[in-house]
Design a protein around this motif. Structure first.
Motif, mmCIF file in Angstrom:
data_model
loop_
_atom_site.group_PDB
_atom_site.id
_atom_site.type_symbol
_atom_site.label_atom_id
_atom_site.label_comp_id
_atom_site.label_asym_id
_atom_site.label_seq_id
_atom_site.Cartn_x
_atom_site.Cartn_y
_atom_site.Cartn_z
ATOM 1 N N ASN A 1 0.822 -1.206 0.000
ATOM 2 C CA ASN A 1 0.000 0.000 0.000
ATOM 3 C C ASN A 1 0.860 1.263 0.000
ATOM 4 O O ASN A 1 0.641 2.187 -0.786
ATOM 5 N N SER A 2 1.855 1.287 0.867
ATOM 6 C CA SER A 2 2.753 2.446 0.951
ATOM 7 C C SER A 2 3.588 2.594 -0.316
ATOM 8 O O SER A 2 3.765 3.703 -0.839
ATOM 9 N N VAL A 3 4.087 1.473 -0.832
ATOM 10 C CA VAL A 3 4.963 1.509 -2.021
ATOM 11 C C VAL A 3 4.208 2.035 -3.238
ATOM 12 O O VAL A 3 4.723 2.887 -3.976
ATOM 13 N N THR A 4 2.990 1.550 -3.456
ATOM 14 C CA THR A 4 2.228 1.999 -4.633
ATOM 15 C C THR A 4 1.854 3.479 -4.521
ATOM 16 O O THR A 4 1.840 4.198 -5.517
ATOM 17 N N GLN A 5 1.567 3.932 -3.304
ATOM 18 C CA GLN A 5 1.244 5.352 -3.117
ATOM 19 C C GLN A 5 2.462 6.235 -3.384
ATOM 20 O O GLN A 5 2.345 7.296 -4.013
ATOM 21 N N ILE A 6 3.624 5.802 -2.929
ATOM 22 C CA ILE A 6 4.857 6.556 -3.162
ATOM 23 C C ILE A 6 5.176 6.595 -4.664
ATOM 24 O O ILE A 6 5.578 7.635 -5.201
ATOM 25 N N THR A 7 4.963 5.476 -5.343
ATOM 26 C CA THR A 7 5.221 5.430 -6.792
ATOM 27 C C THR A 7 4.200 6.267 -7.555
ATOM 28 O O THR A 7 4.542 6.930 -8.541
ATOM 29 N N SER A 8 2.956 6.257 -7.096
ATOM 30 C CA SER A 8 1.928 7.109 -7.700
ATOM 31 C C SER A 8 2.328 8.572 -7.587
ATOM 32 O O SER A 8 2.199 9.344 -8.556
ATOM 33 N N ASN A 9 2.819 8.965 -6.424
ATOM 34 C CA ASN A 9 3.284 10.344 -6.230
ATOM 35 C C ASN A 9 4.453 10.662 -7.155
ATOM 36 O O ASN A 9 4.514 11.746 -7.745
ATOM 37 N N ALA A 10 5.382 9.718 -7.256
ATOM 38 C CA ALA A 10 6.543 9.917 -8.130
ATOM 39 C C ALA A 10 6.103 10.119 -9.576
ATOM 40 O O ALA A 10 6.623 11.000 -10.282
ATOM 41 N N LEU A 11 5.139 9.330 -10.008
ATOM 42 C CA LEU A 11 4.636 9.447 -11.385
ATOM 43 C C LEU A 11 3.998 10.816 -11.607
ATOM 44 O O LEU A 11 4.216 11.442 -12.653
ATOM 45 N N ALA A 12 3.245 11.301 -10.628
ATOM 46 C CA ALA A 12 2.621 12.620 -10.752
ATOM 47 C C ALA A 12 3.675 13.722 -10.875
ATOM 48 O O ALA A 12 3.540 14.644 -11.690
ATOM 49 N N LEU A 13 4.735 13.626 -10.090
ATOM 50 C CA LEU A 13 5.795 14.638 -10.131
ATOM 51 C C LEU A 13 6.602 14.541 -11.422
ATOM 52 O O LEU A 13 7.014 15.564 -11.986
ATOM 53 N N VAL A 14 6.822 13.328 -11.902
ATOM 54 C CA VAL A 14 7.513 13.128 -13.188
ATOM 55 C C VAL A 14 6.670 13.703 -14.324
ATOM 56 O O VAL A 14 7.176 14.402 -15.208
ATOM 57 N N ASN A 15 5.361 13.413 -14.293
ATOM 58 C CA ASN A 15 4.468 13.933 -15.332
ATOM 59 C C ASN A 15 4.434 15.463 -15.323
ATOM 60 O O ASN A 15 4.392 16.102 -16.378
ATOM 61 N N GLY A 16 4.440 16.044 -14.130
ATOM 62 C CA GLY A 16 4.457 17.506 -14.018
ATOM 63 C C GLY A 16 5.727 18.095 -14.589
ATOM 64 O O GLY A 16 5.701 19.090 -15.331
ATOM 65 N N PHE A 17 6.855 17.491 -14.244
ATOM 66 C CA PHE A 17 8.152 17.922 -14.769
ATOM 67 C C PHE A 17 8.177 17.807 -16.291
ATOM 68 O O PHE A 17 8.578 18.735 -17.005
ATOM 69 N N ALA A 18 7.715 16.664 -16.785
ATOM 70 C CA ALA A 18 7.718 16.424 -18.230
ATOM 71 C C ALA A 18 6.811 17.411 -18.963
ATOM 72 O O ALA A 18 7.187 17.962 -20.007
ATOM 73 N N SER A 19 5.626 17.644 -18.422
ATOM 74 C CA SER A 19 4.667 18.548 -19.055
ATOM 75 C C SER A 19 5.229 19.959 -19.200
ATOM 76 O O SER A 19 5.110 20.583 -20.264
ATOM 77 N N ARG A 20 5.850 20.453 -18.135
ATOM 78 C CA ARG A 20 6.415 21.812 -18.177
ATOM 79 C C ARG A 20 7.521 21.918 -19.218
ATOM 80 O O ARG A 20 7.592 22.887 -19.968
ATOM 81 N N HIS A 21 8.387 20.932 -19.278
ATOM 82 C CA HIS A 21 9.544 21.021 -20.169
ATOM 83 C C HIS A 21 9.200 20.661 -21.621
ATOM 84 O O HIS A 21 9.881 21.096 -22.540
ATOM 85 N N LYS A 22 8.145 19.884 -21.817
ATOM 86 C CA LYS A 22 7.695 19.609 -23.180
ATOM 87 C C LYS A 22 7.145 20.878 -23.811
ATOM 88 O O LYS A 22 7.346 21.116 -25.007
ATOM 89 N N LYS A 23 6.460 21.699 -23.016
ATOM 90 C CA LYS A 23 5.930 22.959 -23.537
ATOM 91 C C LYS A 23 7.068 23.855 -24.004
ATOM 92 O O LYS A 23 6.982 24.523 -25.046
ATOM 93 N N VAL A 24 8.151 23.890 -23.234
ATOM 94 C CA VAL A 24 9.316 24.694 -23.599
ATOM 95 C C VAL A 24 9.959 24.142 -24.859
ATOM 96 O O VAL A 24 10.338 24.884 -25.761
ATOM 97 N N ALA A 25 10.083 22.811 -24.917
ATOM 98 C CA ALA A 25 10.722 22.155 -26.059
ATOM 99 C C ALA A 25 9.945 22.377 -27.352
ATOM 100 O O ALA A 25 10.528 22.431 -28.438
ATOM 101 N N HIS A 26 8.600 22.511 -27.248
ATOM 102 C CA HIS A 26 7.773 22.683 -28.441
ATOM 103 C C HIS A 26 7.636 24.122 -28.892
ATOM 104 O O HIS A 26 7.064 24.390 -29.948
ATOM 105 N N LYS A 27 8.186 25.058 -28.082
ATOM 106 C CA LYS A 27 8.115 26.460 -28.500
ATOM 107 C C LYS A 27 9.028 26.693 -29.696
ATOM 108 O O LYS A 27 10.147 26.192 -29.740
ATOM 109 N N PRO A 28 8.554 27.470 -30.697
ATOM 110 C CA PRO A 28 9.383 27.710 -31.885
ATOM 111 C C PRO A 28 10.587 28.575 -31.567
ATOM 112 O O PRO A 28 10.604 29.316 -30.619
#
Length: 200
Positions: free
Chosen positions: A173-200
């Protein structure tokens, strides 16, 4: 002159203690704010607070630290399940579920290890190359979480109810919750930097 000085000091005090006064964000505040985007914010803060200094307001380091915490917990769970399989008196179904869980967790650990390594090199990448590497990390962390859920799913049947299932579930239970949190933070990081990468 004295009156002017008095009013200036009074004004400074009012500004300093006024609601909404601007304060310099601390490393821990950055972690707390970032953790609000996760499903388990209290656990997120608790698991990452000791890393706040090294994270120091950097979202890449935040994502890496979150995945590293997930990796360490996944390794610990794998060791626990392996020990359980060797030392506990189990029926054939429990024994098979434990074996399947060990296999799933090995895959989870491998995916998280790849993710930590990839996040450590992220500063080297730019543009579409950066996007490709971030997609890899998102896929791997998501895969790690899936494998953890597969492990837990092996004990879902009511006929499996008992001490072995309870022991695995408590840890998982604890491990899956920690990994879920990690995925959310990774997705947030990726989303922000993908927007920058796609700017002309």
């Amino acid at each position: 002159m004295d009156k002017l000085l008095f009013y200036l000091l009074l004004l400074l005090i009012i500004i300093q203690f006024a609601p909404g006064a601007v304060t310099k964000p601390t490393p821990l505040n950055f972690v707390k704010t970032s953790c609000k985007t996760t499903l388990y914010p209290a656990l997120c803060v608790n698991s990452l607070s000791s890393y706040a200094g090294s994270i120091n307001g950097h979202d890449q380091q935040l994502a890496k630290s979150a995945v590293l915490v997930s990796l360490n917990n996944a390794k610990s769970l794998t060791t626990f399940v392996s020990r359980l399989a060797k030392t506990s008196k189990t029926n054939p179904r429990e024994s098979q579920a434990l074996k399947d869980c060990i296999s799933s967790m090995a895959s989870s650990v491998a995916s998280l290890t790849q993710s930590v390594q990839e996040l450590g090199k992220m500063a080297q990448f730019k543009g579409q190359n950066l996007v490709w590497h971030m997609n890899n990390v998102e896929t791997w962390v998501s895969s790690a979480l899936t494998n953890q859920n597969i492990c837990a799913g092996g004990f879902s049947d009511r006929s499996m109810n008992g001490k072995v299932k309870d022991a695995v579930y408590r840890k998982m239970n604890s491990v899956t919750q920690i990994t879920s949190n990690a995925l959310a933070l990774v997705n947030g990081f990726a989303s922000r930097h993908k927007k920058v990468a796609h700017k002309p």
